[in-house]
Design a protein around this motif. Sequence first.
Motif, short mmCIF file in Angstrom:
data_model
loop_
_atom_site.label_atom_id
_atom_site.label_comp_id
_atom_site.label_asym_id
_atom_site.label_seq_id
_atom_site.Cartn_x
_atom_site.Cartn_y
_atom_site.Cartn_z
N ARG A 198 -10.79 1.94 2.45
CA ARG A 198 -9.89 2.73 3.27
C ARG A 198 -8.59 1.97 3.52
O ARG A 198 -8.56 0.74 3.50
CB ARG A 198 -10.54 3.09 4.60
CG ARG A 198 -11.72 4.05 4.48
CD ARG A 198 -12.24 4.44 5.83
NE ARG A 198 -11.29 5.29 6.54
CZ ARG A 198 -11.45 5.71 7.80
NH1 ARG A 198 -12.49 5.30 8.49
NH2 ARG A 198 -10.55 6.48 8.36
N THR A 199 -7.54 2.71 3.77
CA THR A 199 -6.23 2.14 4.02
C THR A 199 -5.94 2.15 5.51
O THR A 199 -6.02 3.20 6.16
CB THR A 199 -5.13 2.94 3.28
OG1 THR A 199 -5.39 2.89 1.87
CG2 THR A 199 -3.76 2.35 3.56
N GLU A 251 0.84 -1.19 0.00
CA GLU A 251 0.00 0.00 0.00
C GLU A 251 0.88 1.25 0.00
O GLU A 251 2.01 1.23 0.49
CB GLU A 251 -0.93 0.00 1.21
CG GLU A 251 -1.97 -1.12 1.16
CD GLU A 251 -2.91 -1.09 2.35
OE1 GLU A 251 -2.47 -0.66 3.44
OE2 GLU A 251 -4.07 -1.49 2.20
N ALA A 252 0.35 2.32 -0.56
CA ALA A 252 1.11 3.56 -0.66
C ALA A 252 1.39 4.12 0.73
O ALA A 252 0.51 4.11 1.59
CB ALA A 252 0.34 4.58 -1.50
N GLN A 288 -4.42 7.70 2.10
CA GLN A 288 -5.52 7.81 1.16
C GLN A 288 -6.10 6.44 0.84
O GLN A 288 -5.40 5.42 0.89
CB GLN A 288 -5.04 8.48 -0.13
CG GLN A 288 -4.54 9.91 0.06
CD GLN A 288 -5.62 10.85 0.57
OE1 GLN A 288 -6.82 10.65 0.30
NE2 GLN A 288 -5.21 11.87 1.31
N ALA A 308 -7.55 3.23 -1.26
CA ALA A 308 -7.04 2.57 -2.47
C ALA A 308 -7.94 1.40 -2.80
O ALA A 308 -8.38 0.68 -1.91
CB ALA A 308 -5.60 2.09 -2.26
N GLY A 309 -8.21 1.22 -4.09
CA GLY A 309 -9.02 0.10 -4.52
C GLY A 309 -10.42 0.10 -3.97
O GLY A 309 -10.98 -0.96 -3.71
#
Length: 472
Positions: free
Chosen positions: A125-126, A94-95, A119, A121-122
Amino acid sequence: MSDRRVFRWATTSARLLAGTLVAVAFVIAVVTAVSVPWPVVAREPVAVAATPAPSASVLVCTGGLLALGREAADAGRIVTAAPQSITTGVGLDEAPPSEQALSSPAADATAPATAVVAQPAGGARTDVAASGSATVSADDLRGFAASACRPPLMESWLVGGSAATGAADVVLLANPGSVPASVQLTTYGAAGAQVPAGGEELTVAPGAQIVVPLAGLILGEESPVIRVTATGAPVQAALQASITRTLVPGGIDQIGAIPVAGERQIIPGVTVTQNPGADATPGASTVVRLLSPNADTTATITTTPVGAAVVASAPTTVPLGAGIPTEVELPGLAAGQYTVDVSAGAEVLAAVWQTTGFGEGADFAWYAAAPPVTSPSLFAAPAGPEPILALSNPTDQPITVTVSAVDGTSSDEVTVAPGAGEAVRLTSRTVYLLDAGGDGIRAMVSQSGDGALAGFPVWSSDAAAQRITVYP
């Protein structure tokens, strides 16, 4: 009798007879309607299950250690006493999160509170974890502090600190949002609950942190508890506590908030560093602070060594008055780690104060109650002495827990017996995933070393967006 009168009489009689028949028919119809069930028309409301669009995950790190009153000419000036080292991380692939400095109340603003933002992703929530630590060694402050970076909340509780002589405690309020927050601080002390003038309608600007001296809220109170209520935007609340004994600094800590009260509060990982009688200075080294905010009740305190299911001493029963904090000493605990279990007949709050001693070079820590970890969750082990993850299982079934470093360097699996606790050694500045397979487990990251003591609970991840039902 004329034909006209006969006709009129016949007409009137016919009308009376018809009216009577209609009335009888109406009565029969009403009785039948009451006694015979009517067909029921039921229409289910239209319901649509939907998952809200994911938003960014936001945590706030408290920032560096602050010092007040260092300048005689400006006693209210706040400066940074020591910077905070922050450890952050997200799940595999993950970023990485971004870090945004908040406006600092310190005049030098060299170690401000930091918002950690991940932020989505996909379409989800991250999950993000962060923690911070700091060490200070000065004439007025000394010790080690470690704290988890927490999400902002609309309501939270601060259990710890003091406004008595020698303490220089401050409440820290941070708003990482984009709109102002209005905050009310309700203090609980020997006089019960009150909203002091200095704790009413506090404004925390967007992207800023403010400081409120505890002595300005409840001067002289030795065992305060503070309720933090926000409107407009959620805030992250914390408490920096420090003590000076006859010009000798006796430790420092950053105390995180407790999100909710409950009838059971569990504090794992309380670290006792000295055996009874090792320090000749008199004083209680382990103290439980309790508050029942709303009702008179009785609390029972049980202490269990980590790694065992046998209690360390007989349970302690404590009467609690509504709105009045109470402290209880836990004497005679040998060096080691313990789980403190508080149960009551009403909702309570609890935290444990522990110190390494009362002489020069001592430090102390406040251990807040740990909520159950209900889903796989990330947490960050901060810089400093070797961190240890203390696990407590308050259920009647064994719980298998997996603790894995996100970077893949380690993975441990441990089964915690019912009513017992276990410990897992961690690596500093590392992010871990805790998976307990369900409800029940409590966890605390604790650190201890030479003149250093700190600990904070692990919270469940709030990254998963819950499905909601919409009725158009």
